[in-house]
Enzyme design. Structure first.
Site, PDB file in Angstrom:
ATOM      1  N   HIS A  77      -2.784   9.796   3.675  1.00 11.53           N
ATOM      2  CA  HIS A  77      -3.100   8.360   3.550  1.00 11.53           C
ATOM      3  C   HIS A  77      -3.279   7.653   4.877  1.00 11.53           C
ATOM      4  O   HIS A  77      -3.437   6.428   4.894  1.00 11.53           O
ATOM      5  CB  HIS A  77      -2.008   7.626   2.772  1.00 11.53           C
ATOM      6  CG  HIS A  77      -1.898   8.045   1.352  1.00 11.53           C
ATOM      7  ND1 HIS A  77      -2.534   7.375   0.336  1.00 11.53           N
ATOM      8  CD2 HIS A  77      -1.256   9.074   0.781  1.00 11.53           C
ATOM      9  CE1 HIS A  77      -2.266   7.970  -0.817  1.00 11.53           C
ATOM     10  NE2 HIS A  77      -1.481   9.014  -0.566  1.00 11.53           N
TER      11      HIS A  77
ATOM     12  N   LYS B  45      -2.228  -8.342   2.006  1.00  5.06           N
ATOM     13  CA  LYS B  45      -1.923  -6.939   2.313  1.00  5.06           C
ATOM     14  C   LYS B  45      -0.775  -6.952   3.310  1.00  5.06           C
ATOM     15  O   LYS B  45      -0.416  -8.016   3.817  1.00  5.06           O
ATOM     16  CB  LYS B  45      -3.154  -6.234   2.911  1.00  5.06           C
ATOM     17  CG  LYS B  45      -3.798  -7.011   4.072  1.00  5.06           C
ATOM     18  CD  LYS B  45      -5.042  -6.329   4.605  1.00  5.06           C
ATOM     19  CE  LYS B  45      -6.298  -6.556   3.799  1.00  5.06           C
ATOM     20  NZ  LYS B  45      -6.898  -5.353   3.251  1.00  5.06           N
ATOM     21  N   ARG B  46      -0.184  -5.785   3.584  1.00  4.76           N
ATOM     22  CA  ARG B  46       0.855  -5.744   4.612  1.00  4.76           C
ATOM     23  C   ARG B  46       0.302  -6.291   5.933  1.00  4.76           C
ATOM     24  O   ARG B  46      -0.892  -6.174   6.208  1.00  4.76           O
ATOM     25  CB  ARG B  46       1.359  -4.305   4.795  1.00  4.76           C
ATOM     26  CG  ARG B  46       2.219  -3.834   3.631  1.00  4.76           C
ATOM     27  CD  ARG B  46       3.471  -4.694   3.490  1.00  4.76           C
ATOM     28  NE  ARG B  46       4.394  -4.432   4.566  1.00  4.76           N
ATOM     29  CZ  ARG B  46       5.469  -3.659   4.482  1.00  4.76           C
ATOM     30  NH1 ARG B  46       5.798  -3.090   3.342  1.00  4.76           N
ATOM     31  NH2 ARG B  46       6.268  -3.483   5.521  1.00  4.76           N
TER      32      ARG B  46
ATOM     33  N   LYS C 167      -4.917  -4.220  10.635  1.00  2.00           N
ATOM     34  CA  LYS C 167      -5.566  -4.915   9.515  1.00  2.00           C
ATOM     35  C   LYS C 167      -6.156  -6.262   9.951  1.00  2.00           C
ATOM     36  O   LYS C 167      -6.904  -6.898   9.221  1.00  2.00           O
ATOM     37  CB  LYS C 167      -4.569  -5.116   8.375  1.00  2.00           C
ATOM     38  CG  LYS C 167      -4.114  -3.799   7.721  1.00  2.00           C
ATOM     39  CD  LYS C 167      -3.079  -4.069   6.624  1.00  2.00           C
ATOM     40  CE  LYS C 167      -2.422  -2.817   6.082  1.00  2.00           C
ATOM     41  NZ  LYS C 167      -3.261  -2.090   5.092  1.00  2.00           N
TER      42      LYS C 167
ATOM     43  N   THR D 241      -7.121  -0.687  -1.257  1.00  2.00           N
ATOM     44  CA  THR D 241      -7.290  -0.746  -2.707  1.00  2.00           C
ATOM     45  C   THR D 241      -7.374  -2.206  -3.163  1.00  2.00           C
ATOM     46  O   THR D 241      -7.945  -2.498  -4.211  1.00  2.00           O
ATOM     47  CB  THR D 241      -6.135  -0.037  -3.436  1.00  2.00           C
ATOM     48  OG1 THR D 241      -4.895  -0.441  -2.835  1.00  2.00           O
ATOM     49  CG2 THR D 241      -6.270   1.465  -3.348  1.00  2.00           C
TER      50      THR D 241
ATOM     51  N   LYS E 218      -9.620  -4.465  -6.097  1.00  2.00           N
ATOM     52  CA  LYS E 218      -9.085  -5.460  -7.041  1.00  2.00           C
ATOM     53  C   LYS E 218      -9.871  -6.765  -6.936  1.00  2.00           C
ATOM     54  O   LYS E 218     -10.188  -7.409  -7.946  1.00  2.00           O
ATOM     55  CB  LYS E 218      -7.586  -5.695  -6.770  1.00  2.00           C
ATOM     56  CG  LYS E 218      -6.741  -4.433  -6.994  1.00  2.00           C
ATOM     57  CD  LYS E 218      -5.332  -4.527  -6.405  1.00  2.00           C
ATOM     58  CE  LYS E 218      -4.718  -3.121  -6.311  1.00  2.00           C
ATOM     59  NZ  LYS E 218      -3.495  -3.072  -5.495  1.00  2.00           N
TER      60      LYS E 218
HETATM   61  C1  F55 Z   1       4.946   4.114   3.979  1.00  2.00           C
HETATM   62  C2  F55 Z   1       5.861   4.787   4.766  1.00  2.00           C
HETATM   63  C3  F55 Z   1       5.421   5.516   5.844  1.00  2.00           C
HETATM   64 CL1  F55 Z   1       6.551   6.354   6.851  1.00  2.00          CL
HETATM   65  C4  F55 Z   1       4.087   5.615   6.123  1.00  2.00           C
HETATM   66  C5  F55 Z   1       3.181   4.951   5.340  1.00  2.00           C
HETATM   67  C6  F55 Z   1       3.606   4.206   4.266  1.00  2.00           C
HETATM   68  C7  F55 Z   1       2.627   3.467   3.426  1.00  2.00           C
HETATM   69  O1  F55 Z   1       3.035   2.650   2.625  1.00  2.00           O
HETATM   70  N1  F55 Z   1       1.325   3.731   3.616  1.00  2.00           N
HETATM   71  C8  F55 Z   1       0.297   3.155   2.918  1.00  2.00           C
HETATM   72  O2  F55 Z   1       0.484   2.278   2.085  1.00  2.00           O
HETATM   73  N2  F55 Z   1      -0.910   3.621   3.181  1.00  2.00           N
HETATM   74  C9  F55 Z   1      -2.065   3.111   2.495  1.00  2.00           C
HETATM   75  O3  F55 Z   1      -2.345   3.935   1.389  1.00  2.00           O
HETATM   76  C10 F55 Z   1      -3.335   3.365   0.562  1.00  2.00           C
HETATM   77  C11 F55 Z   1      -3.510   4.249  -0.640  1.00  2.00           C
HETATM   78  O4  F55 Z   1      -4.164   5.432  -0.290  1.00  2.00           O
HETATM   79  C12 F55 Z   1      -4.648   3.181   1.339  1.00  2.00           C
HETATM   80  O5  F55 Z   1      -5.545   2.502   0.514  1.00  2.00           O
HETATM   81  C13 F55 Z   1      -4.412   2.397   2.622  1.00  2.00           C
HETATM   82  O6  F55 Z   1      -5.583   2.392   3.395  1.00  2.00           O
HETATM   83  C14 F55 Z   1      -3.279   3.040   3.402  1.00  2.00           C
HETATM   84  O7  F55 Z   1      -2.974   2.253   4.542  1.00  2.00           O
END
Ligand code: F55
Length: 813
Positions: free
Chosen positions: A358, A546-547, A552, A654, A658
């Site tokens: 991801h 988003k976060r 971002k 994602t 939406k």
């Molecule tokens: C959580 C904990 C760690 Cl240690 C690393 C990453 C995450 C996390 O939440 N990552 C995350 O949300 N990644 C996102 O995944 C989505 C689903 O595939 C993507 O759409 C997005 O681009 C990506 O940032």
């Protein structure tokens, strides 16, 4: 499935259930009690199907997939379950007769925050689609006692409050005491010859943790499938506690008890930043080992097949590397408990496991220090070491004399366990989550692995549940679509394409405009109630949720807003298209720049909103505590979808999907799934700007970008940068104001190209205003977006996983 025949039956059952549960008169019930009562009634309806679903899977001995994810951001379940069993109308009517409004009952459910962001929400959409498609697939994760923190804004700044979501109990879960297993931590592990002279592993002096599953039903949409989300809770083992006590070491005993209870206490609130903490590694091994043990146990008990055929009946998917210990743990179970040889165990493991990546951000790549790993998981470490040794031997014989190869593909390197390398090596399938992301994995991040195992790599573009994000979140739009093209799109979301002929239909455009206006008014009411602020529903609702992350680029958005504000101040006669800029998102508690970004947004918002010369034309708001439920309010109300990450950084996104499904126009970079959205709707129906991923990459490799140069050459940028540190936006004199952000942009050369993309972004915003001015054309674009969004249903994504990776088939019943 049993159903409530009519509202009369609903009321009767409700009354009976409420009396048993609460021992009080209906008139005295709280909204929370009403919600819980309905939840238990739904469980009564589905319980038979839940049991039956599992029986059928076992009877037919179908292959099942288990989706391992350390996060499942499932959102509230009352409404989605009512929709799933098609009982929403009867429930609504019944409640109304008794004097309650279902819309007021729904928010009484706490939104479980068992995830950070996109990755966790993706897992939730996936299990929703598995059940909707009647595929035999289940989730496996942790039952965190505290979910992601609740966010409050105090003095413009984020404050984190604990999310004690279980306080009133959780009616959807079923504790399964009889299915508890034990997970071992610590102690010593070594190999020694057994009676026949074969090596066997001894693991001694470990401490045992009891893992107790809590199952949540995942109800299929208008079918009888009920799959399971299994959440594990850590408990101390009484036996172990008494043993420690009997040795007479009370302190040790209590330390053991405490540390065990920590394991499922908190969700780690960091997304995309790996922090290497011991407790996190314990969480990862805990749910992986518990999940695998229960799968193997079930396989042996119900399938009566040789352990050598495990991979024919079981697929395990790992959502990023957090569950990658599945690989050595399955090796351990096969070898130590089932007596399988190394080579056979390795074959079974690789054929069973598949991995999704991801992220390509280096700081998010999981690595563990070897000493810590070894101390906590000695047996697993021996296996990882052996995996690494055998692999490096192979690599060195394949590429003799190429020393850098080993570094690029080693599982153990520089005193660390490299989890992504373990995941690729131990899986038969590796996928990215959007086309551009999967390409970058092959070309750079995992290039060496790609040359070794090209057949393992594929792309599976993310998707979202159209049930939650359209049917549930936007019933007004859903019913307009039904009235226009029929309701077959609900089962077959690609049918949304049938809306294409209506893109220029004046009657349809008018109705769509009405729906959007309704949803903007609902949101405006929420904003008025919570923030005592009025927003104009005839303004463009421009939303970024988003976060909060530098990559971002919420900073790009807020800098443009500040720029627009200056334009209005400098030209008092200037008329712009009225705009409402909305932000939402949480910052990791330890991420200084992200927290400063929130403060900057709030400070600018305050300045703009309180300026009577401009606040008719623009408003800015940061909405607190963005979560799944707030998303359900925001996506339907959006005109513009802000997807403005630095190209090459956002794996997929994602939220972009939406927004699109709810008729918003994407304002974005060529990043993640924006690329595919752009391809579906064309240049006319989205606005793309900024550097492309290859240009970004080029600057990183060859240099040639200087943010100081941008600062000197561009007066607008200079004014904005200066404003960050001169106190003009946050009032007071003295202090460094937004020095941390200033420094990231200038002293650290703007790693995410915010300044470089600034002017292109301003032009893109002008383009948005221009297009919004032509209402008919805007509506056309909105319809095209909705019509083309069917592809981004997670039903399509899950079908691809099922066909290409898991090789599982639907089970009708
Ligand atoms: C959580 C904990 C760690 Cl240690 C690393 C990453 C995450 C996390 O939440 N990552 C995350 O949300 N990644 C996102 O995944 C989505 C689903 O595939 C993507 O759409 C997005 O681009 C990506 O940032």
């Amino acid at each position: 499935m049993k159903k409530w025949q009519d509202k009369e039956e609903f009321k009767k059952l409700f009354t009976e259930k409420a009396h048993i549960l609460w021992e009080k008169d209906l008139r005295d019930m709280t909204l929370n009690e009403v919600y819980q009562t309905i939840a238990y009634m739904i469980r009564d309806l589905v319980s038979e199907d839940w049991i039956r679903t599992n029986e059928i899977y076992a009877e037919q001995k179908v292959k099942q997939v288990y989706y391992f994810s350390i996060e499942f951001l499932i959102g509230r379940l009352l409404e989605s379950n009512l929709l799933g069993i098609d009982m929403d109308d009867i429930c609504r009517q019944g409640l109304e007769d008794m004097g309650w409004d279902l819309n007021k009952v729904i928010p009484a459910e706490r939104d479980p925050g068992l995830g950070n962001g996109g990755l966790g929400r993706l897992a939730a959409c996936f299990i929703d689609s598995l059940a909707a498609l009647q595929l035999p697939g289940h989730g496996n994760s942790i039952r965190y006692q505290y979910g992601l923190f609740n966010q409050r804004i105090v003095d413009n700044q984020q404050v984190e409050l604990p999310d004690n979501w279980l306080v009133n109990g959780y009616p959807w879960e079923v504790k399964k005491v009889d299915k508890a297993v034990y997970v071992r931590f610590g102690g010593n592990a070594y190999m020694r010859p057994d009676e026949d002279g074969n090596l066997e592993c001894v693991h001694e002096k470990y401490s045992s943790v009891r893992a107790v599953p809590y199952d949540v039903p995942i109800i299929g949409y208008h079918n009888n499938t009920v799959n399971t989300l299994r959440l594990w809770r850590a408990e101390y083992s009484r036996e172990q506690l008494y043993q420690e006590l009997s040795i007479g070491d009370r302190r040790r005993a209590f330390r053991y008890k405490d540390s065990v209870q920590q394991i499922s206490r908190f969700l780690y609130p960091d997304d995309s930043h790996e922090d290497g903490r011991r407790l996190r590694l314990m969480q990862e091994y805990f749910f992986v080992s518990a999940g695998l043990q229960s799968i193997v146990r079930h396989y042996k008990k119900k399938y009566h097949e040789s352990i050598y055929k495990f991979d024919r009946y079981v697929a395990i998917h790992i959502n990023d590397t957090h569950p990658a210990l599945v690989i050595p743990e399955l090796m351990r179970i096969l070898m130590d408990e089932e007596g399988v040889s190394w080579d056979a165990a390795w074959n079974i493991t690789v054929r069973t496991v598949a991995y999704t990546n991801h992220t390509i951000l280096p700081e998010a790549m999981e690595k563990w220090s070897i000493p810590m790993f070894k101390e906590l998981l000695p047996r697993i470490y021996l296996i990882v070491e052996e995996i690494n040794n055998r692999w490096l031997k192979e690599v060195r014989s394949l590429y003799p004399g190429d020393g850098s190869r080993a570094r690029d593909v080693a599982v153990l390197w520089d005193g660390q366990v490299h989890m992504a390398h373990l995941a690729v090596l131990g899986s038969h399938s590796v996928n990215g989550v959007a086309e551009i992301h999967s390409q970058i994995l092959k070309d750079s991040t995992l290039h060496q692995f790609y040359t070794c195992f090209p057949h393992r790599f594929s792309n599976k573009t993310n998707g979202i549940s159209h049930r939650r994000w359209l049917i549930e979140a936007n019933p007004q739009l859903a019913s307009l679509i039904d009235d226009t093209i029929g309701d077959s799109w609900r089962r077959t979301p690609s049918k949304l394409q049938d809306l294409m002929p209506f893109a220029d239909d004046p009657a349809f455009q008018e109705q769509l405009t009405r729906v959007k206006k309704d949803r903007k008014e609902i949101l405006a009411r929420y904003i008025r109630d919570r923030y005592d602020t009025d927003v104009r529903t005839d303004s463009i609702f421009d939303i970024q949720i988003k976060r909060i992350h530098l990559y971002k680029r919420q900073t790009l958005n807020i800098l443009h807003i500040l720029h627009l504000y200056y334009l209005l101040k400098d030209n008092p006669k200037l008329k712009i298209t009225p705009r409402t800029f909305l932000f939402g998102g949480k910052a990791a508690a330890g991420y200084g720049e992200a927290k400063e970004t929130i403060r900057l947004i709030n400070v600018v918002a305050h300045m703009v909103n309180s300026d009577r010369k401009v606040n008719k034309q623009m408003k800015v708001l940061f909405l607190e505590n963005y979560n799944v439920s707030l998303g359900q309010l925001l996506f339907p109300a959006a005109d513009v979808s802000e997807q403005i990450s630095t190209a090459g950084k956002e794996a997929s996104g994602t939220g972009n999907m939406k927004f699109m499904m709810n008729g918003a126009i994407t304002l974005g970079t060529m990043d993640g799934a924006n690329v595919e959205i752009h391809r579906k709707v064309g240049d006319e129906n989205c606005v793309i700007f900024g550097l492309r991923a290859d240009e970004v990459m080029n600057y990183y490799i060859h240099g040639g970008y200087s943010s100081w140069q941008m600062y000197s050459d561009d007066a607008a940028i200079r004014r904005l940068m200066d404003a960050l540190v001169d106190g003009s936006i946050d009032g007071s004199i003295g202090g460094d104001h937004f020095g941390m952000l200033y420094s990231a942009f200038l002293d650290r050369n703007d790693e995410y190209f915010v300044l470089k993309d600034f002017q292109p972004y301003c032009q893109a915003q002008q383009e948005i205003a221009k297009r919004y001015g032509d209402h008919t054309k805007w509506c056309h674009s909105s319809v095209v977006n909705i019509a083309q969004s069917g592809y981004f249903s997670s039903d399509r994504t899950i079908q691809q996983y099922a066909d290409d990776i898991w090789r599982i088939k639907p089970v009708k019943h």
